[in-house]
Motif scaffolding. Structure first.
Motif, PDB file in Angstrom:
ATOM      1  N   ILE A   1      -9.143 -77.561  20.148  1.00 35.16           N
ATOM      2  CA  ILE A   1      -8.315 -78.027  21.248  1.00 35.16           C
ATOM      3  C   ILE A   1      -8.826 -77.397  22.537  1.00 35.16           C
ATOM      4  CG2 ILE A   1      -6.014 -77.899  22.280  1.00 35.16           C
ATOM      5  CD1 ILE A   1      -4.829 -78.141  19.544  1.00 35.16           C
ATOM      6  N   VAL A   2      -8.990 -78.206  23.569  1.00 38.17           N
ATOM      7  CA  VAL A   2      -9.460 -77.729  24.865  1.00 38.17           C
ATOM      8  C   VAL A   2      -8.358 -77.977  25.894  1.00 38.17           C
ATOM      9  CG1 VAL A   2     -11.231 -77.918  26.641  1.00 38.17           C
ATOM     10  CG2 VAL A   2     -11.830 -78.285  24.235  1.00 38.17           C
ATOM     11  N   LEU A   3      -7.919 -76.927  26.549  1.00 39.03           N
ATOM     12  CA  LEU A   3      -6.898 -77.055  27.578  1.00 39.03           C
ATOM     13  C   LEU A   3      -7.550 -76.957  28.954  1.00 39.03           C
ATOM     14  CD1 LEU A   3      -4.103 -74.739  26.120  1.00 39.03           C
ATOM     15  CD2 LEU A   3      -4.527 -77.166  25.690  1.00 39.03           C
ATOM     16  N   VAL A   4      -7.205 -77.902  29.812  1.00 48.07           N
ATOM     17  CA  VAL A   4      -7.758 -77.913  31.173  1.00 48.07           C
ATOM     18  C   VAL A   4      -6.639 -77.631  32.173  1.00 48.07           C
ATOM     19  CG1 VAL A   4      -9.583 -79.516  30.529  1.00 48.07           C
ATOM     20  CG2 VAL A   4      -7.429 -80.412  31.406  1.00 48.07           C
ATOM     21  N   ASP A   5      -7.062 -77.376  33.419  1.00 50.80           N
ATOM     22  CA  ASP A   5      -6.125 -77.127  34.515  1.00 50.80           C
ATOM     23  C   ASP A   5      -5.292 -75.882  34.255  1.00 50.80           C
ATOM     24  OD1 ASP A   5      -4.684 -77.258  36.813  1.00 50.80           O
ATOM     25  OD2 ASP A   5      -3.466 -78.991  36.239  1.00 50.80           O
ATOM     26  N   ALA A   6      -5.945 -74.740  34.297  1.00 51.43           N
ATOM     27  CA  ALA A   6      -5.248 -73.469  34.060  1.00 51.43           C
ATOM     28  C   ALA A   6      -4.798 -72.830  35.371  1.00 51.43           C
ATOM     29  CB  ALA A   6      -6.156 -72.513  33.286  1.00 51.43           C
ATOM     30  N   GLY A   7      -4.384 -73.645  36.329  1.00 52.68           N
ATOM     31  CA  GLY A   7      -3.925 -73.101  37.604  1.00 52.68           C
ATOM     32  C   GLY A   7      -2.570 -72.437  37.528  1.00 52.68           C
ATOM     33  N   MET A   8      -1.804 -72.792  36.496  1.00 53.78           N
ATOM     34  CA  MET A   8      -0.478 -72.188  36.315  1.00 53.78           C
ATOM     35  C   MET A   8      -0.418 -71.543  34.939  1.00 53.78           C
ATOM     36  SD  MET A   8       1.897 -75.241  37.869  1.00 53.78           S
ATOM     37  CE  MET A   8       3.421 -74.408  37.397  1.00 53.78           C
ATOM     38  N   VAL A   9      -0.387 -70.234  34.909  1.00 49.85           N
ATOM     39  CA  VAL A   9      -0.309 -69.498  33.646  1.00 49.85           C
ATOM     40  C   VAL A   9       0.667 -68.340  33.811  1.00 49.85           C
ATOM     41  CG1 VAL A   9      -2.672 -70.049  32.940  1.00 49.85           C
ATOM     42  CG2 VAL A   9      -2.230 -67.982  34.270  1.00 49.85           C
ATOM     43  N   ALA A  10       1.095 -67.789  32.701  1.00 55.95           N
ATOM     44  CA  ALA A  10       1.956 -66.601  32.724  1.00 55.95           C
ATOM     45  C   ALA A  10       1.538 -65.687  31.594  1.00 55.95           C
ATOM     46  CB  ALA A  10       3.423 -66.998  32.577  1.00 55.95           C
ATOM     47  N   GLN A  11       1.696 -64.416  31.810  1.00 53.46           N
ATOM     48  CA  GLN A  11       1.388 -63.428  30.784  1.00 53.46           C
ATOM     49  C   GLN A  11       2.690 -62.974  30.139  1.00 53.46           C
ATOM     50  OE1 GLN A  11      -1.908 -62.350  30.205  1.00 53.46           O
ATOM     51  NE2 GLN A  11      -1.108 -61.406  28.342  1.00 53.46           N
ATOM     52  N   LEU A  12       2.789 -63.147  28.836  1.00 51.43           N
ATOM     53  CA  LEU A  12       3.995 -62.744  28.125  1.00 51.43           C
ATOM     54  C   LEU A  12       3.922 -61.267  27.756  1.00 51.43           C
ATOM     55  CD1 LEU A  12       4.339 -65.789  25.711  1.00 51.43           C
ATOM     56  CD2 LEU A  12       5.566 -65.405  27.847  1.00 51.43           C
ATOM     57  N   THR A  13       5.047 -60.593  27.893  1.00 55.07           N
ATOM     58  CA  THR A  13       5.105 -59.196  27.464  1.00 55.07           C
ATOM     59  C   THR A  13       5.204 -59.139  25.941  1.00 55.07           C
ATOM     60  OG1 THR A  13       7.519 -59.069  27.523  1.00 55.07           O
ATOM     61  CG2 THR A  13       6.341 -58.626  29.592  1.00 55.07           C
ATOM     62  N   VAL A  14       4.957 -57.969  25.379  1.00 58.80           N
ATOM     63  CA  VAL A  14       5.090 -57.789  23.929  1.00 58.80           C
ATOM     64  C   VAL A  14       6.523 -58.073  23.492  1.00 58.80           C
ATOM     65  CG1 VAL A  14       4.973 -56.119  22.048  1.00 58.80           C
ATOM     66  CG2 VAL A  14       3.194 -56.139  23.813  1.00 58.80           C
TER      67      VAL A  14
END
Length: 261
Positions: free
Chosen positions: A26-39
């Protein structure tokens, strides 16, 4: 890492080649909006999915109450009412693995209960819930006979924060199983339909490959639009596919105003 703008236009497939041992990806494009999840966010959300798999409404409710550090459903009486309502719903709608659980229907019921009992959930959890609805809708369309929760069972049963080496082995075994199922589906589709293998089933991959926990727990490698390898996804966001699952999400602002998204 959570993709925060996922919709079908941002999901591509590299088909791979079984003769050369190249797996589909699977290839995901348009990574302009991302978030980092905490543990903590990871463990809380995976714990909620595990509770669904075990058919434990009380545990699922407890996990949901931990979805915000500023919980509005905080008094013992309100918490007890919410937990009791979740337990009743699970007895009929979510009895656990291999009971034909409709994941989308369960989550839609959960969203209603969150609203009725005024349980607050933070934005990252909201996007994860919507993401599961996205995957569930896609799976139902592409492979109606496949149950996402049952497919996620080996991952959910073996995920423990303190046992990552064991989980890595489980994840690898499941990847191999998913790969075999994918190629079987492609061969069956080609044989029965008499059309090239670059058909809709290619988009489907294997049902497990787009399955609930396989993506949420980081079982699928991904690349960005330039082909640069990324990490594994813990969760994805559905925004534009809300209508596919029939969900209208309402988010309350700090001043109590409700915004429909």
């Amino acid at each position: 890492l959570m993709h925060a703008d996922l919709h079908p236009g941002n999901i591509l497939v590299q088909h791979g080649d079984p003769e050369k041992g190249v797996s589909p990806r699977i290839v995901l494009v348009d990574a302009g909006m991302v978030a980092q999840l905490t543990v903590e966010e990871q463990n809380n959300f995976i714990g909620f999915l595990q509770a669904m798999g075990e058919g434990d409404g009380e545990d699922a409710a407890e996990k949901l109450l931990g979805f915000s550090s500023k919980q509005t459903c905080s008094t013992p009486e309100r918490r007890d009412r919410f937990i009791a309502a979740m337990s009743r719903m699970f007895k009929t709608e979510c009895r656990g693995y291999h009971t034909n659980v409709d994941v989308g229907n369960v989550l839609r019921n959960v969203l209603v209960m969150l609203r009725v009992h005024q349980v607050r959930i933070d934005v990252n959890y909201a996007t994860l819930v919507l993401n599961v609805l996205c995957l569930e809708g896609l799976a139902c369309f592409l492979q109606p006979g496949y149950n996402l929760l049952d497919g996620a069972k080996p991952l959910l049963r073996n995920y423990r924060p303190w046992a990552r080496p064991l989980f890595a082995v489980t994840r690898r075994v499941k990847q191999l199983q998913d790969r075999r199922e994918y190629w079987q589906l492609r061969r069956q589709h080609t044989a029965t339909a008499g059309i090239p293998t670059t058909s809709l089933v290619d988009v489907a991959l294997s049902p497990a490959a787009i399955g609930l926990a396989a993506v949420l727990l980081g079982a699928i490698p991904w690349t960005n639009a330039e082909g640069v390898a990324g990490g594994n996804l813990l969760g994805l966001l559905l925004r534009d596919l809300g209508r596919l699952s029939g969900v209208r999400w309402e988010a309350a602002s700090e001043d109590g105003a409700v915004r429909n998204n």
